[in-house]
Design an enzyme around this catalytic site. Structure first.
Site, PDB file in Angstrom:
ATOM      1  N   LYS A 113      29.810 -14.499  -2.055  1.00 16.23           N
ATOM      2  CA  LYS A 113      29.802 -14.541  -0.592  1.00 16.23           C
ATOM      3  C   LYS A 113      28.678 -15.415  -0.063  1.00 16.23           C
ATOM      4  O   LYS A 113      28.679 -15.806   1.092  1.00 16.23           O
ATOM      5  CB  LYS A 113      29.720 -13.129  -0.029  1.00 16.23           C
ATOM      6  CG  LYS A 113      28.459 -12.398  -0.384  1.00 16.23           C
ATOM      7  CD  LYS A 113      28.462 -10.992   0.185  1.00 16.23           C
ATOM      8  CE  LYS A 113      27.187 -10.275  -0.231  1.00 16.23           C
ATOM      9  NZ  LYS A 113      27.174  -8.879   0.091  1.00 16.23           N
ATOM     10  N   ARG A 114      27.711 -15.733  -0.916  1.00 12.44           N
ATOM     11  CA  ARG A 114      26.645 -16.627  -0.484  1.00 12.44           C
ATOM     12  C   ARG A 114      27.173 -18.023  -0.166  1.00 12.44           C
ATOM     13  O   ARG A 114      26.640 -18.744   0.655  1.00 12.44           O
ATOM     14  CB  ARG A 114      25.575 -16.750  -1.569  1.00 12.44           C
ATOM     15  CG  ARG A 114      24.380 -15.899  -1.301  1.00 12.44           C
ATOM     16  CD  ARG A 114      23.508 -15.692  -2.509  1.00 12.44           C
ATOM     17  NE  ARG A 114      23.240 -14.274  -2.629  1.00 12.44           N
ATOM     18  CZ  ARG A 114      22.322 -13.630  -1.931  1.00 12.44           C
ATOM     19  NH1 ARG A 114      21.557 -14.282  -1.091  1.00 12.44           N
ATOM     20  NH2 ARG A 114      22.160 -12.337  -2.062  1.00 12.44           N
TER      21      ARG A 114
END
Ligand code: GLU
Length: 500
Positions: free
Chosen positions: A256-257
């Site tokens: 998700k980064r």
């Protein structure tokens, strides 16, 4: 057809947003079961009670329903092998761990955290595999009984042979051999009495009659532990198929980064569920006729495990968007209109928006210009958009970067937490709250005056909000060097206390 009935499962943990990786695993397990006329089971791995939430469990059901991947057994539909929530199966695990203890295949361990840390540090210093050193492995039965009676904290660990190696077969990779010297004497029951994943997964897969385990390749190294447990119990091990992990375009593990990873994000951005499953089907698999656009049913019919590859497939949003466009063009006008309605132009979504706009609108037609950034993508932002009387570029970058990093660390997405977080960050960066919020307004809505920021983030959800901040950092041309420096600066600000 295989001789034993085919039963597959996914076992997601109900923590955070429903991940595209879960959708990917669900799709292949579902297709495999349907192709063989078998069953697909949904089990909820909620042994981590601190992190598991009912909302997250519901979000898993919603995501799978939206994708059209139906399950035959699960917590919400029942079945003959329940309960399907691990937190409700504690007594089953207790019976089984007792059997391992009675047979001498597991042992009580009283080692303290301090001792285990010291052992690990020593092993690291001498470049050995870090693992439990067997300290409690041969305690006398009466000593164990006494220490337990005294209430000394303990866990249960599995025994692992001192010499030799474990060979197992993965359907996609062939035989894999791992020496036992690399296998830890895994904790099976934690100090709080809860089973660990390794015990629960073996017991459940066996009792639920799972014939084939299709899961991510990150579990390959755990197989020797599981195989030993199957042997200790005298059970046959299901067939193993470890699927390649999805990757970001830069080859790193999908995270998700770098990428939106929640199924909810793709739904809210207006991807069609059949386009998303079609795209996920191509992650490590291809149709015999190499077609790019095909339905789930066509995949079920044509499925052939030998067409799977193990190279890390890239989850590329540009390619997904192209495919989604192909699907949109194939809809007839009334279907298209229906999809738009299902997506956002419906009473439920409007009910969420009305409280935000009612105070601000003078005509009904003001609605769309007020909320357009909540319903669709922003236009291109430029560095100009972020110019501000007292904030310079380095500060703007830091605000966006630190807020994004803090969002990445959040486990829940709640208004009060977001607010406290921003206050803390502004305080730690010695900025006026108003100034601190300015770049975040721009990044989120594309304009300095918009609906309230925290309401906007709540409406957009975690993944979309993160995507906006990432987009802003890109628009400002943040270089890798700048990002690295900002990572360090953010670490120096920690710990922030709330919402984590
Ligand atoms: N809870 C684990 C996961 O979601 C399950 C792994 C497995 O399928 O055995 O990764």
């Amino acid at each position: 057809m295989t001789s034993t009935p085919v039963r597959t499962r996914i076992a997601p943990s109900p923590t955070g947003d429903p991940h595209v990786g879960t959708a990917y695993m669900a799709l292949f397990n579902w297709v495999f079961a349907r192709h063989h006329g078998g069953q697909f089971v949904l089990r909820i791995e909620d042994t981590d009670q601190a992190r598991s939430t009912a909302e997250s469990e519901q979000a898993i059901y919603d995501a799978l329903n939206w994708l059209g991947l139906d399950w035959d057994e699960g917590p919400n539909v029942g079945g003959d092998h329940g309960p399907y929530r691990q937190s409700e199966r504690k007594s089953t695990y207790q019976t089984h761990v007792q059997q391992l203890l009675d047979d001498g295949n597991a042992f009580y361990c009283f080692c303290t955290k301090e001792r285990l840390d010291a052992v690990r540090a020593e092993q690291q210093a001498s470049k050995q595999t870090t693992r439990y050193d067997g300290h409690c492995c041969h305690l006398e039965a009466n000593e164990v009984a006494r220490r337990r009676a005294d209430g000394e904290a303990h866990v249960v660990r599995m025994r692992v042979p001192e010499a030799g190696e474990c060979t197992f077969t993965d359907r996609l990779r062939g035989d894999i051999t791992i020496p036992f010297s690399q296998i830890d004497m895994q904790v099976l029951v934690k100090a709080d009495g809860m089973p660990t994943y390794h015990l629960a997964v073996v017991v459940d897969d066996h009792l639920m009659g799972i014939s084939h385990i299709l899961r991510g390749e990150e579990w390959l190294n755990s197989v020797p532990k599981h195989k030993l447990l199957y042997e200790y119990f005298g059970w046959p091990m299901p067939k193993l198929i470890h699927l390649p992990l999805l990757r970001n375009p830069d080859q790193s593990k999908l995270s998700k980064r770098k990428n939106p990873t929640s199924v909810t994000y793709y739904r809210d951005m207006g991807y069609l569920p059949e386009a998303l499953t079609n795209y996920l089907s191509m992650m490590g698999w291809s149709m015999p006729n190499e077609a790019e656009i095909f339905s789930r049913q066509e995949m079920v019919e044509a499925f052939d495990i030998d067409r799977m590859t193990t190279g890390g497939p890239i989850f590329d949003q540009t390619k997904l968007s192209w495919l989604n466009g192909q699907y949109l063009r194939r809809l007839d006008a009334s279907e298209y209109a229906q999809r738009v309605q299902d997506w956002m132009l419906n009473a439920d979504k409007l009910a969420q928006l009305v409280p935000l706009v009612q105070e601000r609108a003078e005509r009904l037609s003001d609605l769309l210009p007020l909320v357009n950034y909540l319903m669709g993508n922003l236009g291109e932002l430029t560095e100009e958009d972020f110019s501000h009387k007292s904030l310079q570029r380095p500060e703007v970058l830091a605000i966006l970067h630190h807020t994004l990093s803090a969002f990445d660390d959040m486990r829940q997405w709640q208004r009060e937490d977001l607010f406290t977080l921003c206050q803390q960050l502004a305080g730690a960066m010695e900025l006026k709250f108003r100034d601190f919020l300015f770049p975040l307004f721009i990044a989120t809505s594309g304009r300095a005056v918009s609906l309230p920021l925290f309401d906007s983030w709540m409406f957009l959800g975690a993944d979309l909000s993160r995507a906006r901040l990432r987009g802003a950092l890109d628009a400002l041309g943040a270089s890798n060097k700048e990002r690295k420096r900002l990572d360090k600066a953010y670490q120096a600000l920690l710990p922030l206390s709330s919402g984590h």
